[in-house]
Design a protein around this motif. Structure first.
Motif, short mmCIF file in Angstrom:
data_model
loop_
_atom_site.label_atom_id
_atom_site.label_comp_id
_atom_site.label_asym_id
_atom_site.label_seq_id
_atom_site.Cartn_x
_atom_site.Cartn_y
_atom_site.Cartn_z
N ALA A 178 18.68 -3.94 -34.52
CA ALA A 178 19.59 -3.19 -35.38
C ALA A 178 19.41 -3.54 -36.85
CB ALA A 178 21.03 -3.45 -34.96
N GLU A 179 18.89 -4.76 -37.12
CA GLU A 179 18.82 -5.22 -38.50
C GLU A 179 17.42 -5.65 -38.96
OE1 GLU A 179 21.66 -8.37 -38.69
OE2 GLU A 179 23.38 -7.01 -38.83
N ASN A 180 16.52 -5.88 -38.04
CA ASN A 180 15.20 -6.41 -38.41
C ASN A 180 14.09 -5.73 -37.63
OD1 ASN A 180 16.12 -8.85 -40.06
ND2 ASN A 180 17.12 -9.28 -38.10
N VAL A 181 12.92 -5.67 -38.24
CA VAL A 181 11.72 -5.30 -37.49
C VAL A 181 10.75 -6.47 -37.58
CG1 VAL A 181 10.72 -4.04 -39.47
CG2 VAL A 181 9.82 -3.67 -37.17
N TYR A 182 10.35 -6.96 -36.41
CA TYR A 182 9.43 -8.09 -36.28
C TYR A 182 8.03 -7.51 -36.03
CZ TYR A 182 13.83 -10.57 -35.42
OH TYR A 182 15.10 -11.08 -35.51
N ILE A 183 7.04 -8.05 -36.72
CA ILE A 183 5.71 -7.45 -36.68
C ILE A 183 4.65 -8.52 -36.42
CG2 ILE A 183 4.02 -6.09 -37.96
CD1 ILE A 183 6.67 -5.55 -39.84
N VAL A 184 3.75 -8.25 -35.50
CA VAL A 184 2.55 -9.07 -35.33
C VAL A 184 1.36 -8.13 -35.38
CG1 VAL A 184 1.22 -10.60 -33.84
CG2 VAL A 184 3.70 -10.89 -34.01
N ASN A 185 0.42 -8.45 -36.24
CA ASN A 185 -0.77 -7.62 -36.42
C ASN A 185 -2.01 -8.49 -36.25
OD1 ASN A 185 -2.08 -5.04 -37.64
ND2 ASN A 185 -2.97 -6.73 -38.78
N ALA A 186 -2.97 -8.03 -35.47
CA ALA A 186 -4.24 -8.74 -35.29
C ALA A 186 -5.38 -7.81 -35.66
CB ALA A 186 -4.39 -9.20 -33.84
N GLN A 187 -6.39 -8.35 -36.33
CA GLN A 187 -7.47 -7.48 -36.80
C GLN A 187 -8.80 -8.21 -36.85
OE1 GLN A 187 -5.57 -6.86 -40.75
NE2 GLN A 187 -7.59 -7.36 -41.58
N ALA A 188 -9.86 -7.42 -36.70
CA ALA A 188 -11.23 -7.91 -36.83
C ALA A 188 -12.12 -6.72 -37.10
CB ALA A 188 -11.69 -8.62 -35.55
N THR A 194 -15.80 -6.87 -29.71
CA THR A 194 -16.27 -7.11 -28.34
C THR A 194 -16.05 -8.57 -27.93
OG1 THR A 194 -17.96 -5.39 -28.54
CG2 THR A 194 -18.27 -7.02 -26.81
N ASN A 195 -16.24 -9.49 -28.86
CA ASN A 195 -16.12 -10.91 -28.55
C ASN A 195 -14.69 -11.44 -28.63
OD1 ASN A 195 -18.95 -11.16 -28.24
ND2 ASN A 195 -19.20 -11.40 -30.44
N ILE A 196 -13.88 -10.91 -29.55
CA ILE A 196 -12.57 -11.49 -29.82
C ILE A 196 -11.42 -10.53 -29.53
CG2 ILE A 196 -12.58 -10.75 -32.24
CD1 ILE A 196 -11.18 -14.10 -30.96
N GLY A 197 -11.74 -9.26 -29.29
CA GLY A 197 -10.71 -8.24 -29.17
C GLY A 197 -9.68 -8.49 -28.07
N GLU A 198 -10.13 -8.94 -26.91
CA GLU A 198 -9.20 -9.17 -25.80
C GLU A 198 -8.17 -10.24 -26.17
OE1 GLU A 198 -9.27 -10.46 -21.04
OE2 GLU A 198 -11.14 -10.03 -22.12
N ILE A 199 -8.62 -11.28 -26.85
CA ILE A 199 -7.70 -12.36 -27.25
C ILE A 199 -6.75 -11.87 -28.34
CG2 ILE A 199 -7.60 -14.60 -28.42
CD1 ILE A 199 -10.23 -15.27 -26.94
N LEU A 200 -7.27 -11.16 -29.33
CA LEU A 200 -6.41 -10.65 -30.40
C LEU A 200 -5.37 -9.68 -29.86
CD1 LEU A 200 -8.94 -10.03 -33.32
CD2 LEU A 200 -7.35 -11.94 -33.03
N SER A 201 -5.78 -8.82 -28.95
CA SER A 201 -4.85 -7.87 -28.36
C SER A 201 -3.74 -8.59 -27.60
CB SER A 201 -5.61 -6.92 -27.43
OG SER A 201 -4.74 -5.98 -26.85
N LYS A 202 -4.12 -9.58 -26.83
CA LYS A 202 -3.13 -10.36 -26.08
C LYS A 202 -2.12 -11.02 -27.01
CE LYS A 202 -2.70 -14.27 -22.88
NZ LYS A 202 -3.41 -15.34 -22.12
#
Length: 211
Positions: A178-188, A194-202
């Motif tokens: 109701a008062e906040n939006v919490y954000i987690v963003n991962a990028q490469a 191909t090498n890191i995407g599965e971990i970043l997505s998780k």
């Protein structure tokens, strides 16, 4: 045209710029440029990433607190952003010790959402800014958990990085109370996904908030 290029870099590197939040706030920390020195950032022991949980406590700039999974400090280093324009109080910026283009960023923004009608405008904003250089891979949400609605997006944006155009792959999760939006963003970069995407997505999808 130069101004357009700058705006595009701000939107992508922050991943969650003002247009996405609809709050008129400046772009988030420039994750792709975050680096640490050799002395403060020793090499990771190997390429077999190990995961633990990062807990962010309740605070003035962190809402009611939240947590998410992240590669351990042996592999990802927490980086301080000193730029007064892009730095976000209470935010967390982590980058891969072996590759500064791989990063995870989290932040909390205050919103007015008592009717729970808030939704990220990421798709519309990025389509407007990047046209066919933006590709949405998946969109999930809202998923209602406790007192939040959670949305997750996976997408690729082609943008100018340094002296050439690169495709950057993102997974972004928003949990709106109701008062906040919490954000987690991962990028490469797409070439590294191909090498890191599965971990970043998780990691991006592991966001849990105390509301």
């Amino acid at each position: 045209q130069a101004q357009s290029a700058v705006n595009r870099r701000q939107v992508v590197s922050g991943a969650l710029a003002a247009a996405v939040l609809g709050a008129g706030s400046p772009a988030f920390a420039d994750m792709l440029k975050a680096k640490c020195t050799t002395q403060s950032c020793p090499d990771a022991p190997d390429s077999n990433y190990k995961i633990d949980t990062l807990v962010v406590n309740k605070g003035k700039f962190t809402g009611q607190g939240y947590q998410f999974e992240r590669p351990t400090e042996d592999y990802f280093k927490r980086v301080q952003v000193f730029d007064r324009v892009t730095a976000r109080p209470g935010s967390v910026l982590l980058r891969d010790k072996k590759n500064p283009d791989i990063a995870i960023f989290s932040n909390v923004e205050q919103i007015k959402n008592t009717d729970f009608s808030w939704k990220p405008t990421l798709v519309d904003a990025y389509t407007k800014n990047f046209g066919d250089k933006f590709r949405l891979i998946s969109e999930v949400g809202p998923v209602k958990t406790g007192g939040v609605d959670t949305y997750t997006y996976e997408y690729v944006v082609e943008t100018e990085l340094g002296s050439k155009y690169e495709k950057v792959h993102f997974v972004s999760t928003f949990s709106a109370s109701a008062e906040n939006v919490y954000i987690v963003n991962a990028q490469a970069k797409e070439a590294d996904w191909t090498n890191i995407g599965e971990i970043l997505s998780k990691c991006a999808k592991s966001l849990k908030v105390n509301e």
